[in-house]
Design a protein around this motif. Structure first.
Motif, PDB file in Angstrom:
ATOM      1  N   ILE A  99      44.757  24.550  10.705  1.00 45.30           N
ATOM      2  CA  ILE A  99      44.972  25.978  10.922  1.00 45.30           C
ATOM      3  C   ILE A  99      45.451  26.184  12.352  1.00 45.30           C
ATOM      4  N   LEU A 100      46.609  26.781  12.483  1.00 42.49           N
ATOM      5  CA  LEU A 100      47.110  27.167  13.798  1.00 42.49           C
ATOM      6  C   LEU A 100      46.387  28.443  14.214  1.00 42.49           C
ATOM      7  N   ARG A 101      45.733  28.426  15.385  1.00 35.18           N
ATOM      8  CA  ARG A 101      44.924  29.570  15.816  1.00 35.18           C
ATOM      9  C   ARG A 101      45.250  29.967  17.258  1.00 35.18           C
ATOM     10  N   PRO A 102      46.322  30.695  17.489  1.00 31.82           N
ATOM     11  CA  PRO A 102      46.556  31.229  18.836  1.00 31.82           C
ATOM     12  C   PRO A 102      45.431  32.185  19.237  1.00 31.82           C
ATOM     13  N   ASN A 103      45.011  32.111  20.496  1.00 35.64           N
ATOM     14  CA  ASN A 103      43.966  33.017  20.964  1.00 35.64           C
ATOM     15  C   ASN A 103      44.514  34.422  21.120  1.00 35.64           C
ATOM     16  N   ASP A 104      43.625  35.411  21.099  1.00 33.72           N
ATOM     17  CA  ASP A 104      44.054  36.806  21.098  1.00 33.72           C
ATOM     18  C   ASP A 104      44.748  37.235  22.384  1.00 33.72           C
ATOM     19  N   GLY A 105      44.308  36.743  23.517  1.00 34.76           N
ATOM     20  CA  GLY A 105      44.849  37.209  24.794  1.00 34.76           C
ATOM     21  C   GLY A 105      46.201  36.625  25.130  1.00 34.76           C
ATOM     22  N   PRO A 106      46.870  37.182  26.155  1.00 31.31           N
ATOM     23  CA  PRO A 106      48.231  36.753  26.510  1.00 31.31           C
ATOM     24  C   PRO A 106      48.297  35.393  27.192  1.00 31.31           C
ATOM     25  N   VAL A 107      47.207  34.905  27.771  1.00 35.65           N
ATOM     26  CA  VAL A 107      47.209  33.566  28.378  1.00 35.65           C
ATOM     27  C   VAL A 107      47.002  32.551  27.257  1.00 35.65           C
ATOM     28  N   PRO A 108      47.998  31.710  26.964  1.00 27.48           N
ATOM     29  CA  PRO A 108      47.950  30.869  25.766  1.00 27.48           C
ATOM     30  C   PRO A 108      47.109  29.598  25.942  1.00 27.48           C
ATOM     31  N   LEU A 184      53.847  36.134  19.896  1.00 24.92           N
ATOM     32  CA  LEU A 184      53.031  35.107  20.545  1.00 24.92           C
ATOM     33  C   LEU A 184      52.961  35.267  22.052  1.00 24.92           C
ATOM     34  N   ALA A 185      54.061  35.666  22.688  1.00 20.23           N
ATOM     35  CA  ALA A 185      54.062  35.795  24.146  1.00 20.23           C
ATOM     36  C   ALA A 185      53.098  36.875  24.625  1.00 20.23           C
ATOM     37  N   ARG A 186      52.745  37.800  23.757  1.00 21.71           N
ATOM     38  CA  ARG A 186      51.824  38.877  24.131  1.00 21.71           C
ATOM     39  C   ARG A 186      50.404  38.615  23.630  1.00 21.71           C
ATOM     40  N   GLY A 187      50.195  37.426  23.102  1.00 20.48           N
ATOM     41  CA  GLY A 187      48.857  37.056  22.661  1.00 20.48           C
ATOM     42  C   GLY A 187      48.729  37.068  21.151  1.00 20.48           C
ATOM     43  N   GLY A 188      47.781  36.273  20.677  1.00 19.92           N
ATOM     44  CA  GLY A 188      47.577  36.160  19.240  1.00 19.92           C
ATOM     45  C   GLY A 188      47.268  37.474  18.554  1.00 19.92           C
ATOM     46  N   ARG A 189      46.699  38.428  19.298  1.00 17.96           N
ATOM     47  CA  ARG A 189      46.394  39.727  18.683  1.00 17.96           C
ATOM     48  C   ARG A 189      47.646  40.414  18.151  1.00 17.96           C
ATOM     49  N   ARG A 190      48.793  40.078  18.703  1.00 17.56           N
ATOM     50  CA  ARG A 190      50.053  40.645  18.209  1.00 17.56           C
ATOM     51  C   ARG A 190      50.625  39.849  17.031  1.00 17.56           C
ATOM     52  N   SER A 191      49.929  38.804  16.618  1.00 11.32           N
ATOM     53  CA  SER A 191      50.464  37.919  15.584  1.00 11.32           C
ATOM     54  C   SER A 191      49.571  37.808  14.360  1.00 11.32           C
ATOM     55  N   TRP A 192      48.643  38.739  14.209  1.00  9.92           N
ATOM     56  CA  TRP A 192      47.830  38.704  12.998  1.00  9.92           C
ATOM     57  C   TRP A 192      48.735  38.938  11.786  1.00  9.92           C
ATOM     58  N   PRO A 193      48.701  38.064  10.778  1.00 10.70           N
ATOM     59  CA  PRO A 193      49.570  38.251   9.608  1.00 10.70           C
ATOM     60  C   PRO A 193      49.092  39.398   8.732  1.00 10.70           C
ATOM     61  N   ARG A 194      50.053  40.168   8.205  1.00  7.55           N
ATOM     62  CA  ARG A 194      49.734  41.323   7.379  1.00  7.55           C
ATOM     63  C   ARG A 194      50.630  41.348   6.135  1.00  7.55           C
ATOM     64  N   ILE A 195      49.990  41.619   4.985  1.00  7.92           N
ATOM     65  CA  ILE A 195      50.674  41.660   3.700  1.00  7.92           C
ATOM     66  C   ILE A 195      50.479  43.042   3.081  1.00  7.92           C
ATOM     67  N   ALA A 196      51.536  43.565   2.450  1.00  6.27           N
ATOM     68  CA  ALA A 196      51.447  44.855   1.763  1.00  6.27           C
ATOM     69  C   ALA A 196      50.491  44.747   0.583  1.00  6.27           C
ATOM     70  N   THR A 197      49.589  45.738   0.463  1.00  6.93           N
ATOM     71  CA  THR A 197      48.570  45.734  -0.575  1.00  6.93           C
ATOM     72  C   THR A 197      48.484  47.121  -1.223  1.00  6.93           C
ATOM     73  N   PRO A 198      48.432  47.208  -2.559  1.00  5.30           N
ATOM     74  CA  PRO A 198      48.463  46.103  -3.528  1.00  5.30           C
ATOM     75  C   PRO A 198      49.864  45.627  -3.853  1.00  5.30           C
ATOM     76  N   SER A 199      50.893  46.331  -3.400  1.00  7.06           N
ATOM     77  CA  SER A 199      52.272  45.931  -3.649  1.00  7.06           C
ATOM     78  C   SER A 199      53.146  46.538  -2.570  1.00  7.06           C
TER      79      SER A 199
END
Length: 415
Positions: A99-108, A184-199
């Protein structure tokens, strides 16, 4: 009062119409097909006997135009995903998961942790990300970073092909860098994956149509625009299948149509003319308990496997090589990848293959240079769509930004 005619009810056109109608501007939204949504549409499939999306569209938590659009249509709760930047991967050849897990903050600092980065990679391997984030006008990715090694094969290439829908080696370094700079450059918090639900329709299309109706917009589906009439530097009439629509002196037009349609209406327009396919497969089988929302596959034909409540779905980007493959053969190949990643012994379940032959423009430097601005040579005509010059690849975020830009120009001209 001046009206704005929005032609095309994909996400770019919908967002432009929502903005304008929300500010009291009379809007007429015309769509050639009987269904709004463009490439982000949902429908009941007779083979599977369920509602499916034409494709699996992922957005990220750091997409600002997506957030603005959802607020405008009252659908903030229609995207789901983990409350962290977590991207599971599975190597089909090595039968290895991570699992790739970038941290939430901007310092990688995540690249320093062997438990967060790709196995068998080193900190130095991630310098390619920093390199891509710098401007590289007109240059391909393979001219900017090395396209070899573990980090490339197990991380950069899978991410880039899905972001750009183009073979990464020939794709634009600037378009790739634009996405990484905003996420990613702004931190993992900007990269949380999101899917349309339910369609897709329930999350991104139906709420927009409801909002437009409440704001008094006219919505006309099944209304193709066949031609336009110009007088000097303005559009003077729109020729729809149901008749001619004369334009008033302050009326504005937003053409939120595919590039091939735009150039048929405005022949002197330069637009992208090379496209790449996306193939999706939907299998009518419930995912196993605990299956992650999405898994990236390394070494197979399938690239991403999505686990929905009632089905498992596959996405393959830059998939032109699969377009002419026999459906049964392609189904077997994709199901093999799905079965391996989710440890399933069941026979091939009912499946629907969806092929979008011209899903996006090819994200090469040459095609990027052909993307037009929102403003045209006609003072009352503006363009919207992910193929216009948004600075991003052909993404939902780019489409929505183009709608915002066109709406702003139309309001300025009509005021």
């Amino acid at each position: 009062m001046a009206r704005v005619h929005v032609v095309g009810a994909g996400l770019a056109g919908l967002h432009a119409a929502v903005i304008l109608a929300g500010r009291g501007v009379p809007v007429v939204l015309s769509e050639a097909t009987r269904q709004a949504g463009g490439r982000c549409r949902s429908y009941h499939d007779a083979v599977l006997d369920m509602v499916i999306d034409n494709g699996n569209h992922l957005v990220l938590s750091g997409n600002p135009a997506v957030a603005r659009y959802l607020r405008a249509i009252g659908a903030q709760d229609r995207l789901t995903g983990p409350e962290e930047a977590a991207f599971p991967f599975f190597d089909l050849q090595r039968r290895r998961r991570w699992i790739l897990r970038p941290n939430d903050g901007p310092v990688p600092w995540w690249i320093m942790s062997s438990r967060r980065r790709v196995p068998e990679t080193r900190v130095a391997d991630y310098l390619a990300l920093i390199t891509l984030m710098r401007p590289h006008p007109g240059r391909r990715i393979d001219e900017v970073v090395s396209c070899h090694g573990v980090a490339w094969e197990r991380l950069l290439r899978p991410l880039l092909v899905s972001i750009l829908n183009t073979i990464p080696e020939e794709a634009s370094a600037d378009l790739a860098g634009a996405v990484f700079r905003e996420t990613l450059a702004r931190g993992g918090r900007r990269s949380w994956p999101r899917i349309a639900t339910p369609s897709l329709a329930a999350a991104l299309v139906d709420p927009a149509l409801d909002r437009l109706r409440r704001d008094g917009a006219q919505i006309r589906l099944g209304r193709p625009l066949r031609a336009v009439t110009t007088e000097r530097d303005r559009l003077s009439a729109l020729l729809f299948d149901d008749g001619e629509q004369r334009l008033g002196p302050l009326d504005q037009v937003i053409l939120a149509v595919p590039p091939w349609t735009a150039t048929s209406l405005l022949p002197d327009l330069k637009v992208p003319d090379d496209f790449r396919a996306i193939v999706n497969a939907h299998f009518r089988v419930a995912p196993p308990a605990g299956a992650p929302l999405m898994v990236g596959l390394i070494g197979g034909t399938a690239e991403w496997v999505f686990a929905f409540r009632d089905r498992l779905s596959v996405t393959v980007s830059a998939a032109d090589r699969l377009l002419d493959m026999d459906t049964a053969t392609l189904t077997d190949i994709l199901w093999h990848d799905v079965a391996v990643v989710h440890d399933l012994a069941a026979p091939v379940p009912p499946c629907r293959i969806v092929k979008e032959k011209r899903a996006t423009f090819a994200a090469t430097p040459a095609q990027d240079a052909r993307r037009p601005a929102a403003r045209t040579r006609l003072t009352n005509a503006f363009l919207a769509g992910d193929w216009t010059d948004t600075g991003l690849p052909a993404t939902i975020e780019g489409a929505l930004r183009s709608g915002e830009k066109a709406a702003a120009l139309a309001m300025a001209e009509s005021s």
